[in-house]
Design a protein around this motif. Structure first.
Motif, mmCIF file in Angstrom:
data_model
loop_
_atom_site.group_PDB
_atom_site.id
_atom_site.type_symbol
_atom_site.label_atom_id
_atom_site.label_comp_id
_atom_site.label_asym_id
_atom_site.label_seq_id
_atom_site.Cartn_x
_atom_site.Cartn_y
_atom_site.Cartn_z
ATOM 1 N N VAL A 158 0.861 -1.178 0.000
ATOM 2 C CA VAL A 158 0.000 0.000 0.000
ATOM 3 C C VAL A 158 0.903 1.235 0.000
ATOM 4 O O VAL A 158 1.818 1.347 0.813
ATOM 5 C CB VAL A 158 -0.959 0.015 1.205
ATOM 6 C CG1 VAL A 158 -0.212 -0.098 2.536
ATOM 7 C CG2 VAL A 158 -1.829 1.264 1.183
ATOM 8 N N THR A 159 0.660 2.153 -0.939
ATOM 9 C CA THR A 159 1.444 3.384 -1.031
ATOM 10 C C THR A 159 0.652 4.513 -0.389
ATOM 11 O O THR A 159 -0.508 4.739 -0.735
ATOM 12 C CB THR A 159 1.751 3.733 -2.498
ATOM 13 O OG1 THR A 159 2.305 2.588 -3.141
ATOM 14 C CG2 THR A 159 2.737 4.883 -2.581
ATOM 15 N N VAL A 160 1.283 5.215 0.532
ATOM 16 C CA VAL A 160 0.645 6.318 1.250
ATOM 17 C C VAL A 160 1.513 7.558 1.072
ATOM 18 O O VAL A 160 2.627 7.623 1.597
ATOM 19 C CB VAL A 160 0.478 5.999 2.744
ATOM 20 C CG1 VAL A 160 -0.190 7.165 3.464
ATOM 21 C CG2 VAL A 160 -0.314 4.711 2.940
ATOM 22 N N ASP A 161 1.016 8.529 0.335
ATOM 23 C CA ASP A 161 1.790 9.743 0.063
ATOM 24 C C ASP A 161 1.581 10.738 1.194
ATOM 25 O O ASP A 161 0.809 11.696 1.096
ATOM 26 C CB ASP A 161 1.377 10.339 -1.283
ATOM 27 C CG ASP A 161 2.322 11.441 -1.740
ATOM 28 O OD1 ASP A 161 3.342 11.664 -1.061
ATOM 29 O OD2 ASP A 161 2.044 12.069 -2.784
ATOM 30 N N ALA A 162 2.307 10.496 2.292
ATOM 31 C CA ALA A 162 2.174 11.320 3.491
ATOM 32 C C ALA A 162 2.711 12.718 3.245
ATOM 33 O O ALA A 162 3.656 12.928 2.478
ATOM 34 C CB ALA A 162 2.926 10.668 4.641
ATOM 35 N N LEU A 163 2.085 13.700 3.911
ATOM 36 C CA LEU A 163 2.494 15.103 3.777
ATOM 37 C C LEU A 163 3.337 15.532 4.968
ATOM 38 O O LEU A 163 2.913 15.380 6.125
ATOM 39 C CB LEU A 163 1.253 15.997 3.663
ATOM 40 C CG LEU A 163 0.430 15.836 2.381
ATOM 41 C CD1 LEU A 163 -0.862 16.657 2.481
ATOM 42 C CD2 LEU A 163 1.235 16.272 1.157
ATOM 43 N N ASP A 164 4.546 16.034 4.669
ATOM 44 C CA ASP A 164 5.436 16.598 5.683
ATOM 45 C C ASP A 164 5.599 15.646 6.869
ATOM 46 O O ASP A 164 5.506 16.043 8.025
ATOM 47 C CB ASP A 164 4.901 17.948 6.158
ATOM 48 C CG ASP A 164 5.996 18.783 6.834
ATOM 49 O OD1 ASP A 164 7.163 18.665 6.430
ATOM 50 O OD2 ASP A 164 5.667 19.533 7.767
ATOM 51 N N LYS A 165 5.857 14.389 6.565
ATOM 52 C CA LYS A 165 5.913 13.352 7.599
ATOM 53 C C LYS A 165 7.313 13.199 8.175
ATOM 54 O O LYS A 165 8.305 13.171 7.445
ATOM 55 C CB LYS A 165 5.478 12.005 7.001
ATOM 56 C CG LYS A 165 5.541 10.837 7.982
ATOM 57 C CD LYS A 165 5.258 9.523 7.278
ATOM 58 C CE LYS A 165 5.417 8.348 8.219
ATOM 59 N NZ LYS A 165 6.803 8.226 8.735
ATOM 60 N N ARG A 166 7.406 13.108 9.485
ATOM 61 C CA ARG A 166 8.641 12.703 10.137
ATOM 62 C C ARG A 166 8.876 11.226 9.853
ATOM 63 O O ARG A 166 7.938 10.443 9.768
ATOM 64 C CB ARG A 166 8.564 12.920 11.643
ATOM 65 C CG ARG A 166 8.531 14.360 12.099
ATOM 66 C CD ARG A 166 8.328 14.422 13.598
ATOM 67 N NE ARG A 166 9.309 13.598 14.317
ATOM 68 C CZ ARG A 166 9.109 13.110 15.545
ATOM 69 N NH1 ARG A 166 7.967 13.329 16.177
ATOM 70 N NH2 ARG A 166 10.046 12.416 16.141
ATOM 71 N N PRO A 167 10.129 10.802 9.713
ATOM 72 C CA PRO A 167 10.375 9.380 9.458
ATOM 73 C C PRO A 167 9.954 8.519 10.642
ATOM 74 O O PRO A 167 10.049 8.936 11.798
ATOM 75 C CB PRO A 167 11.883 9.303 9.212
ATOM 76 C CG PRO A 167 12.440 10.548 9.820
ATOM 77 C CD PRO A 167 11.370 11.591 9.711
ATOM 78 N N VAL B 158 4.461 1.787 1.772
ATOM 79 C CA VAL B 158 5.483 2.556 1.069
ATOM 80 C C VAL B 158 5.162 4.033 1.224
ATOM 81 O O VAL B 158 4.095 4.490 0.801
ATOM 82 C CB VAL B 158 5.542 2.168 -0.420
ATOM 83 C CG1 VAL B 158 6.568 3.034 -1.154
ATOM 84 C CG2 VAL B 158 5.885 0.692 -0.574
ATOM 85 N N ILE B 159 6.071 4.762 1.854
ATOM 86 C CA ILE B 159 5.924 6.203 2.051
ATOM 87 C C ILE B 159 6.909 6.887 1.104
ATOM 88 O O ILE B 159 8.117 6.872 1.335
ATOM 89 C CB ILE B 159 6.224 6.622 3.500
ATOM 90 C CG1 ILE B 159 5.380 5.827 4.490
ATOM 91 C CG2 ILE B 159 6.023 8.129 3.663
ATOM 92 C CD1 ILE B 159 3.932 6.192 4.517
ATOM 93 N N PRO B 160 6.441 7.503 0.008
ATOM 94 C CA PRO B 160 7.375 8.055 -0.980
ATOM 95 C C PRO B 160 8.209 9.228 -0.482
ATOM 96 O O PRO B 160 9.333 9.411 -0.930
ATOM 97 C CB PRO B 160 6.465 8.491 -2.130
ATOM 98 C CG PRO B 160 5.186 7.747 -1.933
ATOM 99 C CD PRO B 160 5.048 7.591 -0.451
ATOM 100 N N ARG B 161 7.641 10.046 0.426
ATOM 101 C CA ARG B 161 8.356 11.259 0.834
ATOM 102 C C ARG B 161 8.233 11.467 2.334
ATOM 103 O O ARG B 161 7.123 11.487 2.878
ATOM 104 C CB ARG B 161 7.797 12.489 0.111
ATOM 105 C CG ARG B 161 7.904 12.407 -1.426
ATOM 106 C CD ARG B 161 7.274 13.622 -2.074
ATOM 107 N NE ARG B 161 7.198 13.476 -3.512
ATOM 108 C CZ ARG B 161 7.667 14.376 -4.388
ATOM 109 N NH1 ARG B 161 8.243 15.473 -3.949
ATOM 110 N NH2 ARG B 161 7.548 14.181 -5.688
#
Length: 411
Positions: A57-66, A145-148
Motif C-alpha cells: 500500500v502506497t501512502v503519500d504522506a504530507l510533511d511526515k517525520r520518518p 510505502v511512504i514516498p516522501r
C-alpha cells in the motif's frame, strides 16, 4: 533449476500486465531524463489507487517525520494516519499517464516507488521460483510505502519502506529518493532477503549487517539488468567493457559526482578504513563483498563472450577490475570487438545475469540471519558448483579470494 528468465521482465507482461513509467536512473542523467515503460504482472484494473495491491500500500504522506531516526527505541510503525496527498489513480487500468512534470508530480513519485518495489519483487520471485511472503506479515499484512518523508535517506524496516530527499551542501531538497530506482530496489532487497533468510530475533552483528547490505546492492544491480533501455545504454557507453565506471556499478547515484557506493571497486578486508560509528562502518564493510559479487558477474559475462568468440581470451585476462579507473588499451580493444558483435554482448550479459542471480537467490535459502560474509560465500560456492559446475564455482571463488573473503561455516 529455475525456469529460463525472459530477456527483460520489464516488458515480458506487455500483453497482460499493468503499465507504469519510471526513471530507470536519476532524471539528471541525460539519457534517462524521460521515464521508460515497465509492465508489472498484475492485470489492468487489479492495482488500486495509491497505488496499492494485496501486498503493498502506497501512502503519500504530507510533511511526515520518518518512522525511524536511527534509534529503535523511538521507532514508530504503520499504519500512517496523518495528512496525505491525493492518491495516484489508474486510467483504464494503467498508471502510464502519470508524468513527473504533470499535475501533480507527487502522484508520479508515488507510482514510481510502488512500481519499483513491485518490479524488484517480480524479478526475484522469478529467480527464487516462488512468491515472496513478507517476514512481517503477521504483524503488518501489507508493506507500507511512504514516498516522501522529512529525511535525507531511505529506510526499509518491518512493515514499511520510506524515502526522503537527497540533500545538497546547503541542506536544500534536491530530488525525492523514491524516484531513484537503485535506492528503492536496494531497500526492497533488504526485505526480500529477510523474507527468505529470516529476520533475526536479536540485533545482528556488523558482519551480518554488511552481508545484507552487499546482497541488497546486488539485488539492485540484477533488477536494473531487466530494463532494456538501461542495458542498451550500459553496453553502448562502455562498448561492452564492464570493468569500467558505468551506470551498473554506480549504486544509488545522487548527483553528477556523488554515488552511495561503487560496485566496481578495489576494496579488500585489509584495506578498509575503520569508522567508530557502526551504522557507517557496515557500509564500508559491505564493499569488498559487493565488489566480489560484481567481479563474479562480469567474469561470467566475459567467459561467455570468450566461449562465443566475441573477445579473445587474452582480452578477458587483461580486463581485470581497476576500481573503475580508465584502462585505455583495454577500452580500445573492446571498442573494436563490440562494434561487430553487439548482439552477442547483450546475449552474454543477460545469460550471465541469470546465472548470477540464480546462484544468489538459491544461496539465500541456505543461510541463517546470523551468517556473515564467510558463510554467505560458502553458500554461493556450493550453489554455483551444484547448478553450473566447477568452472562457475571457480569464478565465484576467485572473485572473492583476492578481497580477503574466504568461505566458512556457522559456528
Amino acid at each position: 533449476m529455475s525456469r529460463r528468465a525472459p530477456r527483460y521482465l520489464s516488458e515480458h507482461y506487455q500483453q497482460t500486465g499493468t503499465c507504469f513509467r519510471i526513471f530507470a536512473q536519476p532524471r539528471f542523467v541525460r539519457f534517462f531524463r524521460t521515464p521508460v515503460p515497465i509492465y508489472l504482472p498484475l492485470r489492468p484494473g487489479t492495482i488500486a489507487a495509491g497505488p496499492s495491491d494485496g501486498d503493498i500500500v502506497t501512502v503519500d504522506a504530507l510533511d511526515k517525520r520518518p518512522y525511524f531516526d536511527g534509534d529503535p527505541a523511538t521507532e514508530r510503525f504503520p499504519p500512517y494516519r496523518g495528512p496525505r496527498a491525493g492518491a495516484a489513480r489508474p486510467r483504464r487500468g494503467h498508471f502510464a499517464h502519470l508524468q513527473p512534470s504533470g499535475p501533480p508530480p507527487r502522484q508520479f513519485s508515488a507510482a514510481q516507488a510502488y512500481a519499483t518495489v513491485r518490479f524488484t519483487l517480480t524479478v526475484w520471485e522469478h529467480y527464487l521460483g516462488r512468491p515472496v511472503r513478507w517476514y512481517f506479515r503477521r504483524r503488518f499484512p501489507r508493506l507500507e510505502v511512504i514516498p516522501r518523508t522529512r529525511s535525507g535517506t531511505a529506510y526499509s524496516r518491518p512493515g514499511y519502506i520510506e524515502c526522503g530527499y537527497e540533500r545538497g551542501r546547503t541542506d536544500e531538497r534536491r530530488y525525492p529518493l523514491c524516484e531513484n530506482f537503485d535506492v528503492v530496489a536496494h531497500e526492497t532487497g533488504h526485505l526480500i532477503q529477510r523474507s527468505v533468510i529470516g529476520h533475526p530475533d536479536h540485533a545482528a552483528g556488523l558482519e551480518q549487517q554488511a552481508r545484507e547490505e552487499a546482497f541488497a546492492d546486488l539485488v539492485s544491480i540484477v533488477t536494473l539488468l531487466h530494463v532494456r533501455p538501461a542495458v542498451a545504454r550500459l553496453l553502448d557507453r562502455t562498448r561492452g567493457n564492464l570493468f569500467s565506471a558505468n551506470l551498473l556499478s554506480r549504486i544509488g547515484e545522487m548527483s553528477q559526482t556523488t554515488v552511495a557506493r561503487r560496485a566496481n571497486n578495489d576494496k579488500t578486508l585489509k584495506t578498509l578504513r575503520w569508522n567508530a560509528d557502526p551504522r557507517a562502518f557496515r557500509y564500508e564493510l559491505s564493499l569488498p563483498f559487493t565488489g566480489g559479487g560484481y567481479d563474479a558477474l562480469v567474469d561470467l559475462y566475459e567467459t561467455i563472450l570468450v566461449r562465443r568468440r566475441a573477445i579473445p581470451r587474452a582480452l578477458a585476462r587483461m580486463s581485470v577490475d581497476g576500481g573503475g579507473k580508465p584502462l585505455p588499451e583495454i577500452q580500445r580493444a573492446f571498442e573494436l570487438t563490440y562494434r561487430a558483435n553487439r548482439g552477442v554482448f547483450e546475449d552474454a550479459l543477460l545469460q550471465a545475469r541469470d546465472v548470477f542471480a540464480g546462484v544468489l537467490a538459491q544461496a539465500w535459502r541456505r543461510l541463517s540471519p546470523y551468517d556473515g560474509l564467510p558463510e554467505a560465500l560458502a553458500a554461493l560456492l556450493a550453489v554455483a558448483g551444484e547448478r553450473h559446475g566447477p568452472g562457475t564455482r571457480r569464478i565465484f571463488r576467485e572473485s572473492f579470494a583476492w578481497r580477503g573473503i574466504e568461505p566458512g561455516t556457522s559456528s
